[in-house]
Design an enzyme around this catalytic site. Structure first.
Site, PDB file in Angstrom:
ATOM      1  N   GLY A  43     -15.015  11.143   5.083  1.00 36.09           N
ATOM      2  CA  GLY A  43     -16.196  10.357   4.709  1.00 36.09           C
ATOM      3  C   GLY A  43     -16.228   8.961   5.289  1.00 36.09           C
ATOM      4  N   CYS A  74     -17.783  21.714   5.774  1.00 30.55           N
ATOM      5  CA  CYS A  74     -17.723  20.277   5.542  1.00 30.55           C
ATOM      6  C   CYS A  74     -19.018  19.667   6.053  1.00 30.55           C
ATOM      7  CB  CYS A  74     -16.526  19.707   6.307  1.00 30.55           C
ATOM      8  SG  CYS A  74     -16.420  17.913   6.233  1.00 30.55           S
ATOM      9  N   ASN A  75     -19.762  19.047   5.155  1.00 29.72           N
ATOM     10  CA  ASN A  75     -21.021  18.406   5.568  1.00 29.72           C
ATOM     11  C   ASN A  75     -20.761  17.216   6.483  1.00 29.72           C
ATOM     12  OD1 ASN A  75     -23.405  19.404   3.489  1.00 29.72           O
ATOM     13  ND2 ASN A  75     -21.371  19.529   2.600  1.00 29.72           N
ATOM     14  N   THR A  76     -19.717  16.464   6.162  1.00 23.60           N
ATOM     15  CA  THR A  76     -19.431  15.233   6.911  1.00 23.60           C
ATOM     16  C   THR A  76     -19.159  15.554   8.376  1.00 23.60           C
ATOM     17  OG1 THR A  76     -18.415  14.468   4.859  1.00 23.60           O
ATOM     18  CG2 THR A  76     -18.083  13.110   6.801  1.00 23.60           C
ATOM     19  N   CYS A 189     -21.528  17.730  -0.331  1.00 20.88           N
ATOM     20  CA  CYS A 189     -20.128  17.655   0.096  1.00 20.88           C
ATOM     21  C   CYS A 189     -19.470  18.851  -0.567  1.00 20.88           C
ATOM     22  CB  CYS A 189     -19.484  16.359  -0.372  1.00 20.88           C
ATOM     23  SG  CYS A 189     -17.671  16.362  -0.225  1.00 20.88           S
TER      24      CYS A 189
HETATM   25  N1  DGL Z   1     -15.753  18.232   2.053  1.00 18.37           N
HETATM   26  C1  DGL Z   1     -16.327  17.295   2.929  1.00 18.37           C
HETATM   27  C2  DGL Z   1     -17.839  17.426   3.023  1.00 18.37           C
HETATM   28  O1  DGL Z   1     -18.405  18.477   2.751  1.00 18.37           O
HETATM   29  C3  DGL Z   1     -15.931  15.859   2.950  1.00 18.37           C
HETATM   30  C4  DGL Z   1     -14.856  15.231   2.162  1.00 18.37           C
HETATM   31  C5  DGL Z   1     -14.224  14.056   2.936  1.00 18.37           C
HETATM   32  O2  DGL Z   1     -13.335  14.342   3.728  1.00 18.37           O
HETATM   33  O3  DGL Z   1     -14.655  12.903   2.767  1.00 18.37           O
HETATM   34  O4  DGL Z   1     -18.522  16.517   3.389  1.00 18.37           O
END
Ligand code: DGL
Length: 280
Positions: A43, A74-76, A189
């Site tokens: 993030g 992972c969205n990020t 997330c």
């Molecule tokens: N699980 C991750 C997402 O979907 C991000 C968590 C992270 O590494 O900050 O964005």
């Protein structure tokens, strides 16, 4: 026909929320779950460095695992790195995870929705474009949480996660405007569905929390079908799937037990250090 091999990737344990849906939808597949825990959390990473990091880790994973499909759970990472991954590995199909803005906007009656994500995802042009394309008729609150992904990791390691900390992180998602109030919150997330029970309990009023994992699982099944891969012929028994961590550290006892409940057994992985600037 050999079982298709599916790589599910995240910065940490959040991708397990996507993995469990895909494993339900494609029970005959062989899964490798990779947590880039050496680089967690994503993030806060500057965009350019994150592109470098994720592509570098994939060079190793693709060479070692030879997946048939890669899921960036992972969205990020997905909102930034997917085009770079597709360019680097043109033969490998990728399925990404991006904020479910469209279903939230469609389902909302108050037309007040919130997107709860990491600071990285909130800052992306990709996320802003999604909102402009699908939710221009809604009031959208973009909430970049500094701590929730870490709190979800703590929870998975068996640590106590104080309600007050979770309540503080989700509070900005709840907006009132006269008699209207937020009714849909996008879990943007993959770590956040791990804390869904706490979110529901601590919410100031009931809302629908949108987890995109079932839709991602359907997409993976479609990709496998397009490749004529078997997804349902045979159901594999629990703990035949592998979990690996880029730090090279073995998970502690609490996390190992948790992974087993997902049907994953930790395997050794040569560390992929974050300071490494070139990966062969
Ligand atoms: N699980 C991750 C997402 O979907 C991000 C968590 C992270 O590494 O900050 O964005």
């Amino acid at each position: 026909m050999p079982a298709p091999r599916i790589l599910v990737f995240d910065s940490g344990l959040g991708g397990l929320t996507v993995f469990r849906e895909i494993a339900r939808a494609a029970p005959a597949a062989d899964f490798v779950y990779c947590a880039d825990d050496a680089a967690f959390p994503y993030g806060a990473w500057p965009a350019e460095d994150l592109v470098w990091r994720v592509v570098a880790v994939f060079r190793r994973l693709v060479a070692d695992i030879a997946p048939d499909v890669a899921v960036v759970a992972c969205n990020t990472a997905s909102t930034l790195v997917l085009p770079h991954l597709r360019a680097a590995f043109p033969k490998l199909p990728f399925v990404g995870t991006v904020p479910a803005v469209k279903p939230a906007a469609e389902r909302s009656r108050s037309k007040m929705i919130s997107v709860l994500a990491t600071p990285g995802t909130v800052a992306r042009d990709y996320t802003r474009d999604l909102i402009a394309s699908f939710a221009a008729h809604c009031a959208v609150e973009l909430v970049g949480s500094q701590h929730l992904a870490r709190l979800a990791e703590d929870f998975m390691h068996g640590a106590a996660v104080p309600d007050a900390e979770i309540a503080r992180e989700i509070a900005p998602c709840f907006v009132r405007d006269g008699d209207a109030r937020t009714d849909e919150i996008v879990l943007a997330c993959t770590h956040y569905p791990l804390l869904l029970a706490q979110f529901e309990r601590l919410a100031p009023w009931p809302v629908e929390w949108i987890d995109p994992a079932p839709a991602i699982a359907r997409r993976v099944v479609q990709v496998l079908a397009d490749r004529n891969s078997a997804v349902r012929d045979e159901v594999r028994s629990l703990s035949t799937h592998r979990a690996l961590f880029t730090s090279g550290r073995a998970p502690d006892a609490a996390l190992s037990r948790m992974l087993l409940t997902f049907g994953l057994a930790p395997v050794e992985c040569a560390p992929i250090p974050v300071e490494q600037k070139t990966v062969a």
